[in-house]
Design a protein around this motif. Structure first.
Motif, PDB file in Angstrom:
ATOM      1  N   SER A  59      -4.160   2.680  11.810  1.00 12.61           N
ATOM      2  CA  SER A  59      -2.939   2.385  11.081  1.00 12.61           C
ATOM      3  C   SER A  59      -3.152   2.710   9.614  1.00 12.61           C
ATOM      4  O   SER A  59      -4.235   2.499   9.066  1.00 12.61           O
ATOM      5  N   PHE A  60      -2.096   3.239   8.971  1.00 12.09           N
ATOM      6  CA  PHE A  60      -2.157   3.594   7.555  1.00 12.09           C
ATOM      7  C   PHE A  60      -1.729   2.421   6.681  1.00 12.09           C
ATOM      8  O   PHE A  60      -0.982   1.531   7.105  1.00 12.09           O
ATOM      9  N   SER A  61      -2.177   2.468   5.441  1.00 14.76           N
ATOM     10  CA  SER A  61      -1.803   1.448   4.462  1.00 14.76           C
ATOM     11  C   SER A  61      -2.102   1.970   3.069  1.00 14.76           C
ATOM     12  O   SER A  61      -2.624   3.072   2.892  1.00 14.76           O
ATOM     13  N   SER A  62      -1.780   1.141   2.073  1.00  9.43           N
ATOM     14  CA  SER A  62      -1.937   1.577   0.680  1.00  9.43           C
ATOM     15  C   SER A  62      -3.108   0.918  -0.033  1.00  9.43           C
ATOM     16  O   SER A  62      -3.703   1.502  -0.928  1.00  9.43           O
ATOM     17  N   ASP A  63      -3.419  -0.349   0.321  1.00  8.65           N
ATOM     18  CA  ASP A  63      -4.298  -1.194  -0.487  1.00  8.65           C
ATOM     19  C   ASP A  63      -3.684  -1.448  -1.852  1.00  8.65           C
ATOM     20  O   ASP A  63      -4.387  -1.629  -2.847  1.00  8.65           O
ATOM     21  N   ALA A  64      -2.345  -1.420  -1.923  1.00  9.38           N
ATOM     22  CA  ALA A  64      -1.655  -1.694  -3.186  1.00  9.38           C
ATOM     23  C   ALA A  64      -2.101  -3.055  -3.732  1.00  9.38           C
ATOM     24  O   ALA A  64      -2.345  -3.988  -2.968  1.00  9.38           O
ATOM     25  N   PRO A  65      -2.285  -3.133  -5.059  1.00 10.69           N
ATOM     26  CA  PRO A  65      -1.829  -2.189  -6.070  1.00 10.69           C
ATOM     27  C   PRO A  65      -2.789  -1.038  -6.385  1.00 10.69           C
ATOM     28  O   PRO A  65      -2.491  -0.224  -7.268  1.00 10.69           O
ATOM     29  N   THR A  66      -3.925  -0.946  -5.686  1.00 10.02           N
ATOM     30  CA  THR A  66      -4.882   0.104  -6.005  1.00 10.02           C
ATOM     31  C   THR A  66      -4.267   1.484  -5.847  1.00 10.02           C
ATOM     32  O   THR A  66      -4.499   2.389  -6.661  1.00 10.02           O
ATOM     33  N   VAL A  67      -3.487   1.676  -4.796  1.00 15.59           N
ATOM     34  CA  VAL A  67      -2.759   2.919  -4.532  1.00 15.59           C
ATOM     35  C   VAL A  67      -1.308   2.544  -4.288  1.00 15.59           C
ATOM     36  O   VAL A  67      -1.040   1.504  -3.672  1.00 15.59           O
ATOM     37  N   PRO A  68      -0.348   3.329  -4.745  1.00 15.44           N
ATOM     38  CA  PRO A  68       1.066   2.976  -4.527  1.00 15.44           C
ATOM     39  C   PRO A  68       1.422   2.852  -3.055  1.00 15.44           C
ATOM     40  O   PRO A  68       0.893   3.577  -2.210  1.00 15.44           O
ATOM     41  N   ALA A  69       2.313   1.940  -2.762  1.00 16.36           N
ATOM     42  CA  ALA A  69       2.814   1.766  -1.397  1.00 16.36           C
ATOM     43  C   ALA A  69       3.874   2.831  -1.135  1.00 16.36           C
ATOM     44  O   ALA A  69       5.076   2.578  -1.163  1.00 16.36           O
ATOM     45  N   ASP A  70       3.418   4.026  -0.859  1.00 13.89           N
ATOM     46  CA  ASP A  70       4.297   5.186  -0.694  1.00 13.89           C
ATOM     47  C   ASP A  70       3.914   5.932   0.581  1.00 13.89           C
ATOM     48  O   ASP A  70       2.984   6.744   0.567  1.00 13.89           O
ATOM     49  N   PRO A  71       4.591   5.677   1.701  1.00 11.33           N
ATOM     50  CA  PRO A  71       4.231   6.341   2.960  1.00 11.33           C
ATOM     51  C   PRO A  71       4.258   7.855   2.886  1.00 11.33           C
ATOM     52  O   PRO A  71       3.448   8.519   3.557  1.00 11.33           O
ATOM     53  N   ASN A  72       5.139   8.409   2.091  1.00 14.50           N
ATOM     54  CA  ASN A  72       5.181   9.869   1.977  1.00 14.50           C
ATOM     55  C   ASN A  72       3.890  10.419   1.385  1.00 14.50           C
ATOM     56  O   ASN A  72       3.402  11.476   1.799  1.00 14.50           O
ATOM     57  N   GLU A  73       3.304   9.681   0.441  1.00 17.12           N
ATOM     58  CA  GLU A  73       2.025  10.098  -0.129  1.00 17.12           C
ATOM     59  C   GLU A  73       0.908  10.000   0.901  1.00 17.12           C
ATOM     60  O   GLU A  73       0.051  10.880   0.998  1.00 17.12           O
ATOM     61  N   TRP A  74       0.898   8.921   1.700  1.00 14.24           N
ATOM     62  CA  TRP A  74      -0.146   8.773   2.712  1.00 14.24           C
ATOM     63  C   TRP A  74      -0.097   9.934   3.706  1.00 14.24           C
ATOM     64  O   TRP A  74      -1.132  10.484   4.084  1.00 14.24           O
ATOM     65  N   ILE A  75       1.125  10.282   4.127  1.00 16.76           N
ATOM     66  CA  ILE A  75       1.280  11.365   5.107  1.00 16.76           C
ATOM     67  C   ILE A  75       0.822  12.688   4.519  1.00 16.76           C
ATOM     68  O   ILE A  75       0.122  13.471   5.162  1.00 16.76           O
ATOM     69  N   ALA A  76       1.199  12.943   3.252  1.00 14.77           N
ATOM     70  CA  ALA A  76       0.782  14.189   2.597  1.00 14.77           C
ATOM     71  C   ALA A  76      -0.737  14.258   2.474  1.00 14.77           C
ATOM     72  O   ALA A  76      -1.351  15.315   2.675  1.00 14.77           O
ATOM     73  N   ALA A  77      -1.366  13.135   2.149  1.00  9.02           N
ATOM     74  CA  ALA A  77      -2.825  13.111   2.021  1.00  9.02           C
ATOM     75  C   ALA A  77      -3.504  13.332   3.366  1.00  9.02           C
ATOM     76  O   ALA A  77      -4.507  14.053   3.461  1.00  9.02           O
ATOM     77  N   ALA A  78      -2.970  12.723   4.405  1.00  6.82           N
ATOM     78  CA  ALA A  78      -3.575  12.846   5.728  1.00  6.82           C
ATOM     79  C   ALA A  78      -3.462  14.251   6.301  1.00  6.82           C
ATOM     80  O   ALA A  78      -4.320  14.699   7.066  1.00  6.82           O
ATOM     81  N   THR A  79      -2.436  14.963   5.904  1.00  7.39           N
ATOM     82  CA  THR A  79      -2.197  16.302   6.464  1.00  7.39           C
ATOM     83  C   THR A  79      -2.734  17.423   5.588  1.00  7.39           C
ATOM     84  O   THR A  79      -2.931  18.540   6.078  1.00  7.39           O
ATOM     85  N   GLY A  80      -2.983  17.138   4.296  1.00  9.45           N
ATOM     86  CA  GLY A  80      -3.350  18.223   3.399  1.00  9.45           C
ATOM     87  C   GLY A  80      -4.587  17.979   2.569  1.00  9.45           C
ATOM     88  O   GLY A  80      -4.816  18.661   1.568  1.00  9.45           O
ATOM     89  N   ARG A  81      -5.439  17.031   2.970  1.00  5.41           N
ATOM     90  CA  ARG A  81      -6.630  16.687   2.192  1.00  5.41           C
ATOM     91  C   ARG A  81      -7.537  17.902   2.040  1.00  5.41           C
ATOM     92  O   ARG A  81      -7.720  18.691   2.972  1.00  5.41           O
ATOM     93  N   ASN A  82      -8.158  18.033   0.864  1.00  3.29           N
ATOM     94  CA  ASN A  82      -9.107  19.112   0.610  1.00  3.29           C
ATOM     95  C   ASN A  82     -10.516  18.744   1.039  1.00  3.29           C
ATOM     96  O   ASN A  82     -11.285  19.600   1.497  1.00  3.29           O
ATOM     97  N   MET A  83     -10.878  17.503   0.869  1.00  2.00           N
ATOM     98  CA  MET A  83     -12.215  17.055   1.237  1.00  2.00           C
ATOM     99  C   MET A  83     -12.273  16.776   2.737  1.00  2.00           C
ATOM    100  O   MET A  83     -11.382  16.136   3.290  1.00  2.00           O
ATOM    101  N   ALA A  84     -13.325  17.253   3.395  1.00  2.00           N
ATOM    102  CA  ALA A  84     -13.473  17.111   4.850  1.00  2.00           C
ATOM    103  C   ALA A  84     -12.193  17.515   5.561  1.00  2.00           C
ATOM    104  O   ALA A  84     -11.558  16.718   6.249  1.00  2.00           O
ATOM    105  N   PRO A  85     -11.780  18.779   5.397  1.00  2.00           N
ATOM    106  CA  PRO A  85     -10.511  19.217   5.994  1.00  2.00           C
ATOM    107  C   PRO A  85     -10.474  19.090   7.510  1.00  2.00           C
ATOM    108  O   PRO A  85      -9.384  19.052   8.097  1.00  2.00           O
ATOM    109  N   ALA A  86     -11.633  19.001   8.162  1.00  2.00           N
ATOM    110  CA  ALA A  86     -11.643  18.815   9.617  1.00  2.00           C
ATOM    111  C   ALA A  86     -11.024  17.473  10.009  1.00  2.00           C
ATOM    112  O   ALA A  86     -10.651  17.289  11.182  1.00  2.00           O
ATOM    113  N   GLU A  87     -10.894  16.554   9.057  1.00  2.00           N
ATOM    114  CA  GLU A  87     -10.298  15.249   9.338  1.00  2.00           C
ATOM    115  C   GLU A  87      -8.787  15.231   9.142  1.00  2.00           C
ATOM    116  O   GLU A  87      -8.153  14.192   9.303  1.00  2.00           O
TER     117      GLU A  87
END
Length: 389
Positions: free
Chosen positions: A347-375
């Protein structure tokens, strides 16, 4: 429950505190950080007087040009003699200046790592104002399309859950579950896992409620020795656990503890599990799972443990990880595809306030991460991991 996104790990009281703090997240250097604090101290002294505490939040030493924490002397120089607390973006440490340190019973200021016992003595708004602040946070979540969340704060007790429930009565658009510290389960009285806690407001507003979630296991800084005892305490109260895990060593200890103290089988459900869902209990959780060896992921799968992770960390802290981790370790960082490939519930989450509670950002990070792209995972899968089923 209304359809929408869910944020399965955040901190509502901390989010409310951030709303009343000086925001220094954008500071890229020590000069920028101290300059922002100096300006805020001057402005607030004019309006509140020199005795009022100054709270600042959001710096990350690893992302400042100098790669260090500010010193007490530097903080003293820009706060004009008023007590001040500067919180790290992670929430796990703070720098207090000399007046604040003395007010908190210390000889002077300093960098306080995992000293929630000391920081709890910092003056804070009264309960009514805090409830309103949390309600404002819930309103922000609703505006972001989030209709359910889990507060994962390890200091939660029954009083904290009642406060959150009062905030829900003001902003009921977000369903709230809240963990309770594994060392604070005795405060629950007759309440147990899965039950609803009602608010205590006498304002005439219909009382809200908060569902009691997992027992949160938060090991002391650089000391994982208490994890097994905290898991055992949670089991004695009929609770599944959610263990804070940020590195390989802690994950090893956490998995050992879960193997030593397994959840009861469906045929021997505890009283807490029976009240929340007859004959079954929620799975144990690993919170974050920031760094994990492949064989540790295999153990997670065998134990049937759920992982609640934060995809945004691998993009927002990419430079920090490249500076501090070896190339091999970078490939083990914030696994996603590897978890799902093994059949692990995620399950995804933000750990807000450390990271904004923005599901669109989580999805973008999960699909387009540069580090360990195999993940990386595909967009449809990422959406499902933060959408209410």
């Amino acid at each position: 429950m209304a359809l929408g996104y869910r944020d399965d790990h955040l901190h509502l009281l901390a989010c409310a505190a951030v709303r009343r703090s000086v925001d220094v997240r954008d500071a890229a250097s020590m000069a920028e950080l101290l300059g922002t604090i100096r300006q805020a101290a001057q402005e607030r002294t004019a309006g509140e007087g020199q005795a009022a505490w100054l709270r600042a939040w959001g710096y990350d030493d690893a992302l400042l040009a100098e790669r260090r924490h500010p010193t007490v002397a530097e903080l003293d120089a820009v706060t004009g003699g008023r007590p001040a607390v500067l919180h790290h973006i992670t929430g796990h440490l703070a720098v207090v200046n000399t007046p604040a340190g003395r007010a908190l019973g210390l000889e002077a200021g300093g960098v306080l790592v995992e000293r929630h016992d000391v920081l709890a003595r910092v003056p804070r708004p009264d309960r009514a104002r805090t409830v309103i602040g949390v309600a404002g946070v819930l309103g922000d979540l609703a505006a972001a399309g989030i209709s359910a969340c889990t507060d994962a704060t390890h200091t939660n007790d029954l009083a904290a859950l009642e406060l959150l429930a009062d905030a829900v009565s003001i902003e009921p658009a977000v369903a709230v579950a809240a963990m309770v510290g594994a060392d604070r389960l005795d405060t629950l009285g007759g309440h147990c896992f899965g039950m609803a806690v009602s608010g205590t407001s006498d304002s005439g507003v219909a009382s809200g409620s908060v569902r009691i979630g997992h027992a949160k296991v938060m090991p002391a800084h650089d000391d994982d020795s208490a994890i097994a005892d905290l898991v055992a305490a949670a089991r004695a109260h009929g609770f599944p656990v959610a263990i804070h895990v940020m590195d390989i060593d802690t994950l090893h200890v956490a998995l050992d503890a879960l193997e030593a103290h397994p959840l009861p089988s469906a045929g021997a459900a505890t009283r807490g599990a029976q009240r929340s869902a007859p004959g079954r209990s929620a799975p144990d959780r690993i919170e974050h799972c920031a760094l994990a060896l492949p064989e540790q992921l295999d153990r997670i799968a065998r134990l049937g443990v759920k992982v609640v992770t934060q995809p945004s960390f691998v993009t927002r802290r990419e430079q920090k990880y490249r500076d501090q981790l070896s190339p091999v370790e970078q490939e083990w960082l914030w696994p996603l595809a590897g978890l799902l490939r093994r059949g692990i519930e995620v399950s995804f989450s933000s750990d807000a306030p450390t990271v904004p509670a923005d599901p669109n950002e989580w999805i973008a990070a999960a699909t387009g991460r540069n580090m360990a792209p195999a993940e990386r995972i595909d967009a449809d899968t990422a959406h499902q991991l933060c959408w209410i089923a």
